[in-house]
Enzyme design. Structure first.
Site, PDB file in Angstrom:
ATOM      1  N   HIS A   1       0.798  -1.230   0.000  1.00  0.00           N
ATOM      2  CA  HIS A   1       0.000   0.000   0.000  1.00  0.00           C
ATOM      3  C   HIS A   1       0.829   1.278   0.000  1.00  0.00           C
ATOM      4  CE1 HIS A   1      -3.989  -1.824   0.833  1.00  0.00           C
ATOM      5  NE2 HIS A   1      -3.249  -2.762   1.409  1.00  0.00           N
TER       6      HIS A   1
ATOM      7  N   LYS B   1      -7.902  14.201   4.424  1.00  0.00           N
ATOM      8  CA  LYS B   1      -7.080  12.999   4.420  1.00  0.00           C
ATOM      9  C   LYS B   1      -6.048  13.177   5.513  1.00  0.00           C
ATOM     10  CE  LYS B   1      -6.083  14.043   0.040  1.00  0.00           C
ATOM     11  NZ  LYS B   1      -6.113  12.920  -0.870  1.00  0.00           N
ATOM     12  N   ARG B   2      -5.255  12.115   5.814  1.00  0.00           N
ATOM     13  CA  ARG B   2      -4.189  12.298   6.789  1.00  0.00           C
ATOM     14  C   ARG B   2      -3.278  13.453   6.355  1.00  0.00           C
ATOM     15  NH1 ARG B   2      -3.676   8.386  10.895  1.00  0.00           N
ATOM     16  NH2 ARG B   2      -1.903   9.671  11.511  1.00  0.00           N
TER      17      ARG B   2
ATOM     18  N   THR C   1      -8.426   6.769  -1.927  1.00  0.00           N
ATOM     19  CA  THR C   1      -9.780   6.220  -2.035  1.00  0.00           C
ATOM     20  C   THR C   1     -10.799   7.325  -1.791  1.00  0.00           C
ATOM     21  OG1 THR C   1      -9.458   5.457   0.237  1.00  0.00           O
ATOM     22  CG2 THR C   1      -9.331   3.797  -1.493  1.00  0.00           C
TER      23      THR C   1
ATOM     24  N   LYS D   1     -14.631   8.396  -3.510  1.00  0.00           N
ATOM     25  CA  LYS D   1     -15.862   8.767  -2.793  1.00  0.00           C
ATOM     26  C   LYS D   1     -16.395  10.091  -3.321  1.00  0.00           C
ATOM     27  CE  LYS D   1     -13.864   6.508   1.169  1.00  0.00           C
ATOM     28  NZ  LYS D   1     -12.992   6.722   2.331  1.00  0.00           N
TER      29      LYS D   1
HETATM   30  C1  26V Z   1       2.374   2.072   8.342  1.00  0.00           C
HETATM   31  C2  26V Z   1       2.602   2.135   9.692  1.00  0.00           C
HETATM   32  C3  26V Z   1       3.992   2.186  10.143  1.00  0.00           C
HETATM   33  C4  26V Z   1       4.218   2.374  11.580  1.00  0.00           C
HETATM   34  C5  26V Z   1       3.121   2.206  12.529  1.00  0.00           C
HETATM   35  C6  26V Z   1       1.723   2.229  12.051  1.00  0.00           C
HETATM   36  C7  26V Z   1       1.533   2.146  10.586  1.00  0.00           C
HETATM   37  C8  26V Z   1       0.241   2.077  10.082  1.00  0.00           C
HETATM   38  C9  26V Z   1       0.038   2.007   8.716  1.00  0.00           C
HETATM   39  C10 26V Z   1       1.105   2.019   7.849  1.00  0.00           C
HETATM   40  C11 26V Z   1       0.907   1.902   6.371  1.00  0.00           C
HETATM   41  C12 26V Z   1       0.097   2.941   5.783  1.00  0.00           C
HETATM   42  C13 26V Z   1      -0.037   2.703   4.328  1.00  0.00           C
HETATM   43  C14 26V Z   1      -1.307   3.275   3.809  1.00  0.00           C
HETATM   44  O1  26V Z   1      -2.206   3.610   4.551  1.00  0.00           O
HETATM   45  N1  26V Z   1      -1.395   3.360   2.512  1.00  0.00           N
HETATM   46  C15 26V Z   1      -2.563   3.895   1.875  1.00  0.00           C
HETATM   47  O2  26V Z   1      -3.344   2.797   1.448  1.00  0.00           O
HETATM   48  C16 26V Z   1      -4.526   3.202   0.800  1.00  0.00           C
HETATM   49  C17 26V Z   1      -5.318   1.946   0.502  1.00  0.00           C
HETATM   50  O3  26V Z   1      -4.658   1.152  -0.412  1.00  0.00           O
HETATM   51  C18 26V Z   1      -4.179   3.992  -0.453  1.00  0.00           C
HETATM   52  O4  26V Z   1      -5.375   4.435  -1.038  1.00  0.00           O
HETATM   53  C19 26V Z   1      -3.309   5.198  -0.103  1.00  0.00           C
HETATM   54  O5  26V Z   1      -2.878   5.848  -1.265  1.00  0.00           O
HETATM   55  C20 26V Z   1      -2.102   4.734   0.687  1.00  0.00           C
HETATM   56  O6  26V Z   1      -1.369   5.847   1.166  1.00  0.00           O
END
Ligand code: 26V
Length: 832
Positions: A376, A565-566, A673, A677
């Site tokens: 992701h 978004k974040r 995503t 929406k």
């Molecule tokens: C990484 C970490 C690392 C440290 C601790 C907690 C934590 C939690 C989540 C993540 C990974 C985040 C990756 C993510 O959210 N990617 C997003 O995924 C969406 C669904 O596929 C996508 O639409 C977004 O573009 C993408 O940024």
């Protein structure tokens, strides 16, 4: 119509009304029953208890189908998929379950009869915020689509006591507050199933010994500290199809409430703290979605999820097939939601080797043909790597297994690239800094590796995972994300739903490609007027939310321009702010010819430890404060930072949006995503050629999309010689914007607080190259303003965006996962 036909029809309507009537009565009775007998409250009690009582009533209608679905999946030989995810961002459940059960109208009537408002009751539900953002919400949309498609898919996740933090804004700063959502209990949306409790082991040591059964050298994992995993099941109903799938969330508990030996020896404190150490595992969701890797508790969480879930599946299999694992991989597939559950590769090996005494090659054959990995993110800081010493301390046995996997894998690499030491070093699962690279473990152990949008999947093959792609080209594939139209249109946009129903019926609720039929009405005057009216009503609703949460007035005839978004530098909220400052400075300079009034919304949470992101929030708030209180500005420009952005807020935000901001640096956003929406709900996108924007543009055509900015290869090319001063020197508007920022105009009593922001965008090392896209962004925003003044043109764009969003349903995404990866047969059970 003949008299007979007329009679038949009247009879049918009467029967229908009676049926509806009896359902209304049943709902009323159920509601009152639960309120009095279970919750001990009156009808006029707090909306929160009304919500609980109504939810019990609704759940009654799910239980039978839930049980039937469960049995249908577990009888006979049926292939099942398991979605392993550290996050399921569910949001609220009541509205969604009413929709999928098809009893919203009846429920509304029942509540009305009791003098209550369904909307107010629904509003009392807290969001289940068990996720950070895109990745977690995607998991929740997937669950909804799988149930609707009647696919035998089970979700496995963690039941965090504290979900995503609540964001409050104080003097412009983000303040985090704990979200103790379970403090009030998640009943009735979960059922505790203590009978399926598992034990997860941590720590201890391994010791080699000769197995008496096989006379082979084996490894024994001993002196472990054990933690109990208690499952809580959440029902996931499909849309009006009697299927109810299961999301199983694990909660950590101490093996024994107290360690009695320690307790008796007088170590009261140690005894109790062991208990809380165990329970800590599922205490809180990690709120940083890109960085802050390497925390021990996070690794514990990951192993806890993976071990409990795999034991669950394997034990059931063992029981059913008397320990014969020959067909295990044929009937089970695990989808890994990013690398977070990639320990599954090692853990399934461990279970098969140590608990079921299987041979390595046989076990590896099984494991590597039932794991599938979804990536992701391309951001290097989000790629998980765990230090070997930490790993060794916490998970000595899984680490041994990873060493062996790596050893055998590197032999394959050496065969493919004989004598190439560099390749061995680059591809090793254990990297040169003595870290375990979880993405590599996931790729090596999986038969499928996918990205989440076409561009993203291509970039994985070309860049990040190129070596692996060359080794195993067939493993790599794309599955473009989607969102569920049931939550994101049918339930969050009732006005649109009613309009669509009158024109094309309701088939789109389960087949979103049907939406294209509304293009037939794009020239229909009455339809066009209704479309505008629906948007207007939704903007009213959004303006109320803005007023309530920020105090800012949004005039409904302005252009509603939204970025939620974040908060992250790569998503470039800063570029948005620069545009806002540009508009403000234009107003101040009297350059307001052909002006379009605009309301800008920015919202999102910053990771608590991400200083730059928090500072961006402060900047948005300070700019908003100046702009909104300047009498020269008036209604020309309004700016609001919506606090505590979350699923239930987006349900109000996306139907009321005109312009959807998707402005990340090209090549950085895996998919997005939110973009989907907004599109479904008739917003027009301003976006870079990034993530799924590429496919949105392809669907709507350039005339219905506002494209700007550098393309991925241009970004990468310019990176080598990026010189922001070149853009500053040649752009008067940019100089004016930076001049205002640097003069302290937005931080008069807070000197210097935005210095870091200013120097980051002016640095030739700015990885997000914000200033390179400034001119193109400003010009495109100008074109948007003009387009919006032409109401008819705008309306057409809005209709076309929605009409062509059919492909962005997670129903399509799930069908593709199933066709290419899972290969499950849909199960329609007879619930009678
Ligand atoms: C990484 C970490 C690392 C440290 C601790 C907690 C934590 C939690 C989540 C993540 C990974 C985040 C990756 C993510 O959210 N990617 C997003 O995924 C969406 C669904 O596929 C996508 O639409 C977004 O573009 C993408 O940024």
């Amino acid at each position: 119509m003949s008299t007979l036909e007329g009679f038949e029809k009247a009879k049918m309507i009467a029967e229908m009304q009676q049926l509806l009537g009896s359902e209304v009565k049943d709902l009323e009775e159920g509601f009152v029953h639960y309120l009095y007998n279970t919750l001990g409250r009156n009808v006029n009690s707090d909306a929160y208890y009304q919500f609980k009582a109504l939810s019990y009533t609704v759940r009654d209608r799910l239980m039978h189908h839930w049980k039937k679905t469960w049995h249908a999946y577990n009888e006979g030989d049926i292939k099942k998929a398991y979605y392993l995810s550290m996050e399921f961002l569910i949001g609220r459940s009541l509205t969604n379950n009413l929709l999928n059960l098809g009893v919203e109208t009846q429920t509304e009537k029942a509540m009305y009869d009791l003098g209550l408002s369904l909307e107010e009751i629904e509003d009392a539900e807290r969001d289940a915020g068990l996720g950070n953002g895109g990745l977690g919400r995607l998991a929740a949309c997937f669950m909804d689509s799988c149930a609707t498609l009647q696919l035998p898919v089970m979700g496995y996740g963690l039941r965090y006591e504290y979900g995503m933090f609540k964001q409050r804004i104080q003097e412009g700063f983000q303040i985090e507050e704990p979200d103790h959502w379970l403090g009030f209990g998640n009943y009735p949306w979960e059922i505790q199933r203590s009978e399926y409790t598992r034990v997860v082991r941590f720590g201890g040591q391994t010791r080699m010994f000769t197995d008496p059964h096989t006379s082979k050298l084996s490894s024994l994992w001993e002196n472990t500290s054990d933690v109990i995993a208690v499952p809580f099941d959440v029902p996931i109903p499909g849309f009006k199809n009697e299927t109810v799938n299961t999301l199983r969330l694990w909660s950590a508990a101490a093996v024994e409430d107290f360690d009695l030996t320690q307790f008796n020896a007088g170590s009261y404190f140690e005894a109790v703290s062991d208990k809380s150490a165990a329970e800590n595992i599922t205490m809180v969701l990690y709120p940083n979605d890109t960085s802050e890797n390497g925390k021990e508790l996070r690794l514990r969480q990951q192993y806890f999820l993976v071990s409990a879930s795999l034991q669950d599946v394997v034990c059931q299999w063992h029981h059913k097939y008397n320990g014969d694992f020959t067909n295990f991989a044929q009937y089970n597939v695990f989808q890994l939601n990013d690398t977070h559950p990639s320990l599954a590769v090692a853990e399934l090996m461990r279970i098969l080797l140590d608990d079921y005494f299987m041979e390595w090659t046989k076990a590896w054959e099984i494991v590597s043909s039932c794991m599938a990995y979804t990536n992701h993110t391309l951001l290097p800081e989000a790629l998980e790597r765990w230090s070997v010493p930490l790993f060794e301390k916490l998970l000595p046995r899984p680490l041994e297994i990873i060493y062996e996997i790596n050893h055998r894998f590197l032999k394959q690499v050496a065969m493919k690239w004989p004598g190439d030491q560099n390749k061995l070093r680059q591809m090793s699962i254990i990297d040169e800094h003595n870290h375990v690279c979880m993405a590599y473990l996931a790729i090596v152990g999986s038969f499928s590796v996918n990205g989440v949008a076409a561009l993203h999947s291509q970039l994985l093959k070309d860049g990040l995972f190129n070596d692996f792609y060359r080794l195993w080209p067939n493993r790599f594939n794309n599955k473009t994300n989607g969102v569920t139209q049931r939550r994101w249109m049918a339930s969050s946009n009732p006005g649109l739903r009613a309009l669509l129903k009158s024109k094309i019926g309701e088939e789109w609720i389960t087949d979103l490609s049907q939406l294209s039929k509304i293009e037939d009405f794009v020239h229909d005057k009455e339809f066009r007027r209704s479309w505008m009216k629906v948007k207007r009503e939704n903007k009213k609703r959004l303006a109320q939310l803005v007023k309530k949460t920020t105090g800012v007035d949004f005039p409904e005839d302005s252009l509603f321009d939204v970025q939620v978004k974040r908060i992250h530098e790569y998503k470039r909220q800063l570029l948005n702010v620069l545009h806002v400052i540009h508009l403000y400075s234009s107003i101040k300079r009297g350059q307001v010819d052909n002006w379009t009034n605009r309301c800008v919304i920015i919202g999102g949470k910053a990771a608590p430890g991400y200083a730059m992101a928090k500072n961006i929030i402060k900047l948005v708030n300070n700019v908003a404060d100046i702009v909104n209180n300047d009498p020269d500005v008036g209604n020309k420009l309004k700016v609001a930072f919506i606090p505590n952005y979350r699923v239930s807020a987006m349900e109000i935000i996306c139907p009321g949006t005109d312009v959807s901001e998707q402005i990340s640096t090209a090549g950085k956003e895996a998919s997005g995503t939110g973009n989907m929406k907004f599109m479904m709900n008739g917003a027009v996108t301003i976006g870079t050629l990034d993530g799924a924007n590429v496919e949105i543009l392809e669907a709507v055509g350039e005339e219905n999309f506002f494209l700007f900015g550098l393309k991925t290869p241009e970004v990468e090319e310019m990176r080598h010689h990026y010189n922001p001063h070149h853009f500053i020197d040649s752009d008067e508007d940019l100089r004016a914007v930076l001049g205002l920022l640097e003069s302290g105009h937005f931080n008069q009593f807070e000197p210097g607080i935005f210095n870091d922001i200013i120097s980051s965008i002016k640095s030739s090392n700015d990885p997000w190259m914000t200033l390179a896209d400034f001119r193109s962004y400003i010009d495109t925003q100008k074109a948007i303003g003009l387009a919006f003044q032409d109401h008819e043109r705008w309306n057409t764009m809005s209709i076309i965006n929605s009409a062509r969003s059919g492909v962005f349903s997670t129903d399509r995404t799930m069908m593709e996962y199933n066709r290419d990866i899972w290969k499950l047969t849909p199960i329609a059970h007879n619930a009678k």
